[in-house]
Design an enzyme around this catalytic site. Structure first.
Site, PDB file in Angstrom:
ATOM      1  N   ARG A  62     -13.008  39.027  -7.209  1.00 57.49           N
ATOM      2  CA  ARG A  62     -14.015  39.336  -8.228  1.00 57.49           C
ATOM      3  C   ARG A  62     -13.404  39.876  -9.512  1.00 57.49           C
ATOM      4  NH1 ARG A  62     -18.485  42.051  -4.392  1.00 57.49           N
ATOM      5  NH2 ARG A  62     -16.567  42.935  -3.589  1.00 57.49           N
ATOM      6  N   LYS A 165      -8.609  37.165  10.977  1.00 62.51           N
ATOM      7  CA  LYS A 165      -9.213  37.942  12.050  1.00 62.51           C
ATOM      8  C   LYS A 165      -9.849  39.203  11.461  1.00 62.51           C
ATOM      9  CE  LYS A 165      -6.959  41.497  13.694  1.00 62.51           C
ATOM     10  NZ  LYS A 165      -5.991  42.440  13.196  1.00 62.51           N
ATOM     11  N   ASP A 194      -4.301  33.856  14.007  1.00 65.51           N
ATOM     12  CA  ASP A 194      -3.832  35.032  14.735  1.00 65.51           C
ATOM     13  C   ASP A 194      -2.339  35.062  14.484  1.00 65.51           C
ATOM     14  OD1 ASP A 194      -2.587  36.662  16.695  1.00 65.51           O
ATOM     15  OD2 ASP A 194      -4.412  36.580  17.887  1.00 65.51           O
ATOM     16  N   HIS A 195      -1.877  36.017  13.668  1.00 62.91           N
ATOM     17  CA  HIS A 195      -0.493  35.905  13.200  1.00 62.91           C
ATOM     18  C   HIS A 195       0.536  36.038  14.323  1.00 62.91           C
ATOM     19  CE1 HIS A 195      -0.332  40.334  13.081  1.00 62.91           C
ATOM     20  NE2 HIS A 195       0.981  40.195  13.061  1.00 62.91           N
ATOM     21  N   LYS A 199       4.673  33.934  15.540  1.00 55.72           N
ATOM     22  CA  LYS A 199       5.976  34.539  15.875  1.00 55.72           C
ATOM     23  C   LYS A 199       6.774  33.578  16.745  1.00 55.72           C
ATOM     24  CE  LYS A 199       4.210  39.291  15.757  1.00 55.72           C
ATOM     25  NZ  LYS A 199       4.838  39.916  14.617  1.00 55.72           N
ATOM     26  N   GLU A 233       3.194  50.276  18.545  1.00 56.91           N
ATOM     27  CA  GLU A 233       3.525  50.451  17.125  1.00 56.91           C
ATOM     28  C   GLU A 233       3.865  51.905  16.867  1.00 56.91           C
ATOM     29  OE1 GLU A 233       1.171  47.962  14.252  1.00 56.91           O
ATOM     30  OE2 GLU A 233      -0.372  48.547  15.670  1.00 56.91           O
ATOM     31  N   ASP A 252      -8.838  45.309  17.224  1.00 63.24           N
ATOM     32  CA  ASP A 252      -7.768  45.053  16.261  1.00 63.24           C
ATOM     33  C   ASP A 252      -6.577  44.340  16.906  1.00 63.24           C
ATOM     34  OD1 ASP A 252      -6.482  45.401  13.685  1.00 63.24           O
ATOM     35  OD2 ASP A 252      -5.241  46.939  14.617  1.00 63.24           O
ATOM     36  N   HIS A 257      -4.276  39.518  19.538  1.00 66.13           N
ATOM     37  CA  HIS A 257      -2.836  39.369  19.763  1.00 66.13           C
ATOM     38  C   HIS A 257      -2.443  39.454  21.243  1.00 66.13           C
ATOM     39  CE1 HIS A 257      -3.038  39.709  15.547  1.00 66.13           C
ATOM     40  NE2 HIS A 257      -2.855  41.003  15.425  1.00 66.13           N
ATOM     41  N   LYS A 357      -1.155  52.799  18.513  1.00 67.23           N
ATOM     42  CA  LYS A 357      -0.477  53.219  17.286  1.00 67.23           C
ATOM     43  C   LYS A 357       0.153  54.588  17.535  1.00 67.23           C
ATOM     44  CE  LYS A 357      -3.113  50.515  13.950  1.00 67.23           C
ATOM     45  NZ  LYS A 357      -2.081  49.523  13.601  1.00 67.23           N
TER      46      LYS A 357
END
Ligand code: BG6
Length: 507
Positions: A62, A165, A194-195, A199, A233, A252, A257, A357
Site C-alpha cells: 500500500r 503459511k 512451506d519453506h 531445505k 530454536e 507456527d 514444518h 523457542k
C-alpha cells in the site's frame, strides 16, 4: 557411450529447469519476508545465472513508493550481502519495480493489470506471471479473489499464485480457504509454500530412503521402535508478537514444518518421481496419522512457554515480557506430542514431535530408533545397551549420522556405541541454498513437487483438530507450563517420554 548432448532424456530434463521469461509480483513488498527472504533468494538465483534475462520483480504494497524507493529499501536491507557483489546488485536492481496496490481496491488491481501489460512489453516477459501473496493470512482468500476478478489468473499456463503459511487456522478455515482458492484458480496454479520443503536435507529424506536399497526393508514397525522429530530454536519471539500471539508453536511450526518432516519420513514410495505421485503418498500417510490419544489429548501433548532465563551477561526476557505480548498470554512457545500412524508400515510405532523457542540449541532433526538386539551377548561399556539410531540432521551441520555398537577396545568383549556421520559440507564443500531459493525457482518453473497440495494441508490440520479444539474449549486441561529460557522445555515433556521408558535425544 551416450554423450550428454545426444541423450534425449538429459536434454529434456535440462530444458525443463529453465525459468521462462517471467514477472514475479510480490504482494506485501514492504514487509519483513520480502527483504529478509524473498529478494535475497532472488538475488542468489540471479548470481547463479538461473534467472532469464527477461525477468522482472514487481513489488506491491500500500505504501506510495516509487521504483527507486523500492530499489533503495532493498539495497539498504541487503547491505551486508551486496557489499561484495556490487556489480551484480546494480544489474539485479534494474529488474526491481514497484506499484502501490491495495488488494482490497478493485480499481487498483485493474491499474496493476495495465502496469503488468506495460512491463510485458518493456521487458518481454510474455505474460508469464507468478503472484506471491506475502500478506497477512486474513487476505489470502480475498487476495486470490481480487486477482481472479481482475482476470490475472485466467491463463492457467501463464499465471500462478504462491500462498505463504499459515494456510488456515484449523481444518475448517483451511477447507474454506481451499474452496475460495479453487474457485479462482486451478490446483496446478496454486503453490502453498512451506519453506522447510526447500531445505536440501528435508528433500534428502526422499533420496536417502528411495535411492538406496539398505534402508527401505527396515523402514517399518518391524525394525523401528520409535521416531523423534525436533525443531529447536534459540531465538525468542523477536519482533513478531502480533502474529505469534494468535498462532503459537502448534500453528507456527508443528502443523506445517514438523508435519512435512513427518510425512516425508513415513510416506510410501511413490510410483514415480512426479509431483502428484509424491503428494498422493504424503496426503495418504497424513490421513492415517492421529494423536496418540484423540479422546484425551492432554495425555499425549505438552504445551510450554518460556520464562526469563539466560545468564547475567546474556539475559533472556520471559515470553510475557516481550514487546507486544499480552502479559497474561497463554500462547505456547513450546509443544511436544506423541502421535501414531495407523497403517501397515507404522502401526504401534510412537512418533514424538517437539518444537520450541528459546531452547539451548538451534537444531532440526529426525531420529529413527531401531529395536534393540533380541539377545544381549555383550556387556555394554556405558552400563546399558544402546539401540541403533539413524539421525537425519536437517540443520545446522546438514547431513546424517548412524549410531551403532562396536567392540570397546581392550581385553574384554564389551560393546560401545559409535557415530558414523555424513556431512553435506564436508562431502560437497559448498553450503546449501536457502529454502526460498529452491522454492521460488520451482514456483516460477511451475514445479509443485515441494509445495503442499490442498488435501495435504487439510489432512495436516485435521490431525491436530482434537488438540486445537481442546485448547479453544477447555484450555485449563492443557495449560502452558513455564520453562526457563535457554533450557530444553518443561519437565512434563520429559515425562511424556519417560512414561514410555524413553528420553529425548539431547544433542
Ligand atoms: C517460520 C516460523 O516458519 O520458521 C518461525 O514462522 C521460525 O517462527 C522459522 O523461526 C524457523 O525456520 P528455520 O528455517 O530457521 O528453521
Amino acid at each position: 557411450m551416450t554423450s550428454t548432448l545426444t541423450n534425449p532424456l538429459r536434454v529434456g530434463l535440462r530444458q525443463e529447469r529453465v525459468i521462462s521469461p517471467q514477472c514475479l509480483v510480490i504482494f506485501g513488498a514492504s514487509g519483513d519476508l520480502t527483504h529478509r527472504k524473498l529478494v535475497p533468494a532472488l538475488f542468489e538465483l540471479f548470481r547463479q545465472r538461473r534467472l532469464p534475462s527477461e525477468f522482472v520483480i514487481l513489488g506491491c504494497a500500500r505504501r506510495p513508493w516509487s521504483d527507486d524507493d523500492f530499489r533503495g529499501k532493498m539495497a539498504e536491507a541487503l547491505a551486508d550481502t551486496i557489499r561484495d557483489h556490487h556489480r551484480d546488485w546494480e544489474q539485479f536492481a534494474g529488474n526491481l519495480y514497484y506499484e502501490p496496490v491495495d488488494l482490497q481496491q478493485s480499481e487498483q488491481l485493474l491499474r496493476l493489470a495495465d502496469r503488468l501489460d506495460g512491463l510485458d512489453r518493456l521487458r518481454a516477459t510474455r505474460g508469464n506471471r507468478t503472484f506471491y501473496l506475502s500478506v497477512s493470512p486474513d487476505f489470502y482468500g480475498s487476495g486470490c479473489r481480487a486477482l481472479a476478478d481482475a482476470g490475472l489468473l485466467s491463463d492457467p499456463k501463464r499465471s500462478r499464485v504462491v500462498i505463504e503459511k499459515p494456510f488456515g487456522r484449523d481444518y475448517g478455515s483451511a477447507e474454506k480457504l481451499n474452496r475460495i482458492v479453487r474457485a479462482c484458480a486451478q490446483e496446478n496454479q496454486v503453490f502453498r509454500i512451506d519453506h522447510y520443503l526447500g531445505k536440501e536435507t528435508v528433500q534428502n529424506i526422499l533420496v536417502l530412503r528411495f535411492a538406496n536399497t539398505i534402508f527401505e526393508p527396515i523402514w517399518n514397525r518391524n525394525f523401528i521402535s520409535s521416531v523423534q522429530i525436533t525443531a529447536a530454536e534459540t531465538v525468542g519471539v523477536e519482533e513478531r508478537a502480533g502474529y505469534y500471539e494468535s498462532s503459537g508453536a502448534l500453528r507456527d511450526m508443528v502443523q506445517n514444518h514438523l508435519t512435512q518432516m513427518l510425512a516425508l519420513t513415513t510416506m510410501e514410495a511413490p510410483g514415480r518421481f512426479d509431483p502428484e505421485a509424491i503428494r498422493n503418498e504424503k496426503a495418504k500417510v497424513l490421513q492415517a496419522a492421529r494423536l496418540a490419544n484423540n479422546e484425551e489429548p492432554w495425555k499425549c501433548c505438552v504445551r510450554g512457554q518460556y520464562s526469563a532465563g539466560g545468564s547475567p551477561s546474556d539475559p533472556f526476557k520471559a515470553y510475557r515480557d516481550e514487546p507486544g505480548v499480552n502479559p497474561n498470554s497463554t500462547t505456547e512457545t513450546y509443544v511436544a506430542m506423541k502421535l501414531f500412524i495407523d497403517n501397515w508400515r507404522w502401526q504401534g510405532v510412537p512418533f514424538y514431535l517437539r518444537t520450541g523457542k528459546r531452547l539451548p540449541k538451534r537444531l532440526s532433526e529426525v531420529v529413527l530408533t531401531f529395536r534393540e538386539a533380541p539377545v544381549q551377548l555383550f556387556d555394554a561399556a556405558g552400563g546399558s545397551p544402546t539401540a541403533n539410531q539413524l539421525i537425519l540432521r536437517i540443520q545446522p551441520d546438514e547431513g546424517a549420522g548412524f549410531v551403532f555398537d562396536v567392540k570397546a577396545p581392550g581385553s574384554g568383549m564389551r560393546s560401545r556405541p559409535v557415530d558414523m556421520h555424513f556431512s553435506y559440507d564436508e562431502s560437497f564443500g559448498e553450503p546449501s541454498d536457502e529454502g526460498y531459493v529452491r522454492l521460488l525457482a520451482d514456483a516460477m518453473l511451475g514445479d509443485p513437487t515441494l509445495y503442499t497440495r490442498a488435501d495435504e494441508v487439510e489432512a495436516a490440520w485435521r490431525l491436530y483438530t482434537p488438540l486445537l479444539e481442546l485448547i479453544e474449549d477447555s484450555p485449563w486441561r492443557l495449560p502452558v507450563q513455564p520453562y526457563e529460557a535457554g533450557t530444553w522445555g518443561p519437565g512434563a515433556a520429559d515425562s511424556l517420554l519417560a512414561s514410555d521408558g524413553l528420553m529425548w535425544r539431547r544433542p
